[in-house]
Design an enzyme around this catalytic site. Structure first.
Site, PDB file in Angstrom:
ATOM      1  CG  ASP A 137      38.715  42.415  34.714  1.00 18.98           C
ATOM      2  OD1 ASP A 137      39.871  41.828  34.002  1.00 18.98           O
ATOM      3  OD2 ASP A 137      38.746  42.687  35.733  1.00 18.98           O
ATOM      4  NE  ARG A 177      36.268  40.066  37.531  1.00 20.33           N
ATOM      5  CZ  ARG A 177      36.638  38.704  36.732  1.00 20.33           C
ATOM      6  NH1 ARG A 177      38.299  38.589  38.479  1.00 20.33           N
ATOM      7  NH2 ARG A 177      36.672  37.919  36.219  1.00 20.33           N
ATOM      8  NE  ARG A 203      40.394  40.625  43.333  1.00 18.76           N
ATOM      9  CZ  ARG A 203      40.656  40.686  42.128  1.00 18.76           C
ATOM     10  NH1 ARG A 203      39.629  39.933  41.814  1.00 18.76           N
ATOM     11  NH2 ARG A 203      41.256  41.487  41.679  1.00 18.76           N
ATOM     12  CG  HIS A 255      42.121  35.440  41.411  1.00 18.38           C
ATOM     13  ND1 HIS A 255      41.758  35.399  40.865  1.00 18.38           N
ATOM     14  CD2 HIS A 255      41.150  35.251  42.887  1.00 18.38           C
ATOM     15  CE1 HIS A 255      40.945  36.360  40.480  1.00 18.38           C
ATOM     16  NE2 HIS A 255      40.776  36.049  41.461  1.00 18.38           N
ATOM     17  CB  CYS A 313      43.017  34.163  34.133  1.00 15.73           C
ATOM     18  SG  CYS A 313      44.040  34.090  35.577  1.00 15.73           S
TER      19      CYS A 313
HETATM   20  N1  ARG Z   1      41.130  41.675  36.603  1.00 13.55           N
HETATM   21  C1  ARG Z   1      40.986  40.230  36.952  1.00 13.55           C
HETATM   22  C2  ARG Z   1      40.482  40.584  38.081  1.00 13.55           C
HETATM   23  O1  ARG Z   1      41.372  41.551  38.660  1.00 13.55           O
HETATM   24  C3  ARG Z   1      42.106  39.282  36.560  1.00 13.55           C
HETATM   25  C4  ARG Z   1      41.492  37.862  36.903  1.00 13.55           C
HETATM   26  C5  ARG Z   1      42.218  37.038  36.927  1.00 13.55           C
HETATM   27  N2  ARG Z   1      41.903  35.755  37.048  1.00 13.55           N
HETATM   28  C6  ARG Z   1      42.258  34.618  37.766  1.00 13.55           C
HETATM   29  N3  ARG Z   1      41.528  33.210  37.734  1.00 13.55           N
HETATM   30  N4  ARG Z   1      43.171  35.003  38.364  1.00 13.55           N
HETATM   31  O2  ARG Z   1      39.610  39.996  38.879  1.00 13.55           O
END
Ligand code: ARG
Length: 278
Positions: free
Chosen positions: A77, A102, A147, A176, A270
């Site tokens: 990612d 991550r 998040r 997000h 992203c």
């Molecule tokens: N697979 C990543 C996650 O779930 C995607 C992140 C996407 N980034 C963003 N800025 N929305 O964290």
């Protein structure tokens, strides 16, 4: 006699930007931390690279500077550079990821900034960089709910020196802030109201009565995960309704196809981290 020449007026809202991007060399979906990710679905890394490369070239072609960070093999990612940090007027706030998968991206991005002469403020609270911190001309719009911790917002305000306005996300598909809202110009935004709690919706309405709003259809194809330089708005090719609304406001919508990255729940925004030196 002189012949009149067409004069193209400069777009007043346009500002050349500097972006940090990470090639999706190791992109794949091996875990699921948002509703878009299904490890059982195959991914095509070569296609992801080609789609991403088109985005990079597009931004350079529009007059922006794009810096690159080296992708790390065990961090699929990492292509989503927006999550790597938040930079306002040369001040860098490091990210701190919600999910262990991550976590190692945060020090990787922090090292890039240190190696390029920036001082990095380490974060004590969970925050996923520009995924949840969107910078306008006067403030930082800060998401929470999935998040970034709401408690992180005060830390961002201190570290970055801009007032922070907290916004609560309520729909897991828009986990997000940058999947539900985009900053178009210094004080213009577009967003999908239903992604926010009733209180946050009222707040957005008060702060941005003239905002462009998106339908669920446009939000679901990641139309709001757009990169705007104040004039051009690079967004998902499928977000046709939204593109028309932007054109009606004198923005220039530009299509980008990032279907491979959408399998991980990411789009154009992203993939870019704006490095705001001023
Ligand atoms: N697979 C990543 C996650 O779930 C995607 C992140 C996407 N980034 C963003 N800025 N929305 O964290």
């Amino acid at each position: 006699m002189s012949t009149p020449t067409a004069v193209v007026p400069p777009a007043p809202r346009f500002r050349p930007r500097r972006y940090l991007m990470c090639p999706p060399t190791h992109f794949t979906v091996t875990y699921s931390i948002n509703p878009w990710m299904d490890p059982a679905k195959p991914t095509d890394t070569a296609l992801a690279v080609a789609q991403w490369e088109r985005l990079r070239r597009l931004l350079v072609g529009l007059g922006h500077r794009v810096d690159l960070i080296e992708p790390e093999p065990l961090l699929p990612d990492m292509v989503f550079a927006a999550n790597g940090a938040t930079v306002v007027a040369g001040r860098v706030l490091a990210a701190r990821f919600r999910h262990p998968q991550r976590a190692a991206e945060a020090p990787a991005y922090a090292s890039w900034f240190r190696a390029h002469g920036y001082q990095v403020h380490e974060a004590t609270h969970v925050n996923e960089g520009e995924g949840d911190y969107l910078v306008t001309g006067t403030r930082i719009l800060a998401g929470s709910g999935f998040r970034t911790d709401a408690a992180a917002h005060a830390e961002a305000q201190r570290a970055l020196g801009r007032p922070v306005v907290g916004l609560e996300l309520v729909d897991p598909r828009f986990y997000h802030l940058d999947t539900a809202l985009a900053v178009l110009a210094d004080d213009e935004i577009m967003y999908y109201p239903e992604a926010f709690s009733a209180h946050s919706r009222r707040l957005l309405q008060e702060l941005y009565p003239d905002a462009v709003t998106a339908t669920e259809e446009d939000a679901l194809v990641f139309g709001l995960n757009a990169v705007s330089d104040g004039h051009h708005v690079v967004l998902s090719a499928q977000a046709v309704g939204l593109a028309a609304r932007l054109a009606a406001r004198d923005y220039v919508p530009i299509d980008i196809e990032l279907s491979e990255l959408l399998k991980s729940g990411g789009g154009a925004k992203c993939c870019t981290l704006e490095v705001r030196d001023r």
